[in-house]
Design an enzyme around this catalytic site. Structure first.
Site, PDB file in Angstrom:
ATOM      1  N   ASP A 145      44.489  39.930  38.790  1.00 30.73           N
ATOM      2  CA  ASP A 145      44.897  38.594  38.669  1.00 30.73           C
ATOM      3  C   ASP A 145      46.003  38.738  37.527  1.00 30.73           C
ATOM      4  O   ASP A 145      45.741  39.343  36.592  1.00 30.73           O
ATOM      5  CB  ASP A 145      43.732  37.813  37.798  1.00 30.73           C
ATOM      6  CG  ASP A 145      44.233  36.107  37.795  1.00 30.73           C
ATOM      7  OD1 ASP A 145      44.932  35.543  38.320  1.00 30.73           O
ATOM      8  OD2 ASP A 145      43.482  35.834  36.965  1.00 30.73           O
TER       9      ASP A 145
ATOM     10  N   ASN B 189      44.660  30.921  47.923  1.00 26.59           N
ATOM     11  CA  ASN B 189      46.050  30.788  47.349  1.00 26.59           C
ATOM     12  C   ASN B 189      47.473  30.067  48.628  1.00 26.59           C
ATOM     13  O   ASN B 189      48.625  30.114  47.934  1.00 26.59           O
ATOM     14  CB  ASN B 189      46.544  32.472  47.509  1.00 26.59           C
ATOM     15  CG  ASN B 189      46.218  32.658  46.386  1.00 26.59           C
ATOM     16  OD1 ASN B 189      45.818  34.557  46.272  1.00 26.59           O
ATOM     17  ND2 ASN B 189      45.812  32.370  45.725  1.00 26.59           N
TER      18      ASN B 189
END
Ligand code: FPP
Length: 236
Positions: free
Chosen positions: A16, A64
């Site tokens: 991330d 996503n």
């Protein structure tokens, strides 16, 4: 100091912070993903050299898809680039590529590169590099349960036979050991739908570094932190 005799068998990583890395530098988000791809390449090499047996990276979640078309297609283009640049070396290093997630849904050139990676490395016996793509843990569990229900309905399975091992065998990670260590970079402290079933006893290590800044040395530090933990698996 890292104990080379106690390297975790399976390490999972939530990569991330690519977007924030780019923003901090005034660059487009895709430059962050490009830098993230380069970071991933280095971590795969180090993990394999250290003798990690399974390295699972969270590259693209079922959630996503909500990002812009440009960002989503940019990530898949990076995946294609990564395979084109790295497959020969992965293969030379005896790494075996495995995909966790429904990758058939991805753009055609990405699917083609993934199939090629899997086929080229199928007989390798070194580290298994597992790329979670179009992966979500709840989706994975729901798929597994649908398959189990279908077997039960068809009379191939009695409800009493459904135990933890049977469920684990219906997940994308079938046959793999659970992750010993899960690392998340980028400062957030959550799993975000990554390996929820498999992480029951995983040690979690969080790094403030944005993923593109996560170096092989930082990876080793995370392993050292893991080695300092005491794992009891619910016992005493
Ligand atoms: C998380 O950062 C990262 C991703 C969603 C993509 C990960 C992709 C790569 C590491 C490169 C491509 C490689 C492959 C194998 C597809 P973020 O964008 O959520 O960062 P932010 O939280 O700072 O916005």
């Amino acid at each position: 100091m890292m104990d080379l005799d106690r390297i975790p068998d399976h390490i999972g990583i939530v990569m991330d912070g690519n977007g924030r890395w780019a923003r901090a530098k005034g660059l487009p988000r895709l430059s962050g993903h490009n830098a993230g791809m380069l970071a991933m390449k280095e971590i795969v090499k180090r993990a394999s050299a250290l003798g990690v047996q399974y390295l699972t990276v969270y590259a693209f979640s079922t959630e996503n898809w909500k990002r812009s078309v440009e960002e989503v297609s940019g990530i898949f283009n990076l995946l294609v680039l990564y395979v084109d640049r790295e497959l020969a070396e992965l293969n030379a290093n005896n790494v075996k590529v495995r995909i966790l997630g429904d990758y058939e849904e991805l753009p055609r050139n990405a699917v083609e590169r993934l199939r090629r990676s899997i086929e080229t490395t199928a007989d390798n016996s070194g580290m298994c590099f597992c790329i979670a793509l179009n992966y979500g843990s709840r989706d994975e569990i729901a798929r597994g349960l649908r398959a189990i229900a279908a077997d039960a309905l068809a009379g191939r399975l009695a409800p009493a036979e459904i135990d933890e091992a049977l469920i684990a065998g219906r997940l994308y990670t079938a046959g793999m050991p659970d992750p010993d260590l899960i690392i998340r970079t980028g400062g957030e402290r959550r799993l975000s739908n990554f390996l929820l079933w498999q992480s029951a006893y995983s040690e979690l290590v969080f790094s403030e570094a944005y993923w593109p800044d996560f170096t092989p040395r930082a990876f080793e530090k995370a392993i050292e932190e893991y080695q300092g933990r005491e794992r009891r698996f619910g016992g005493r």
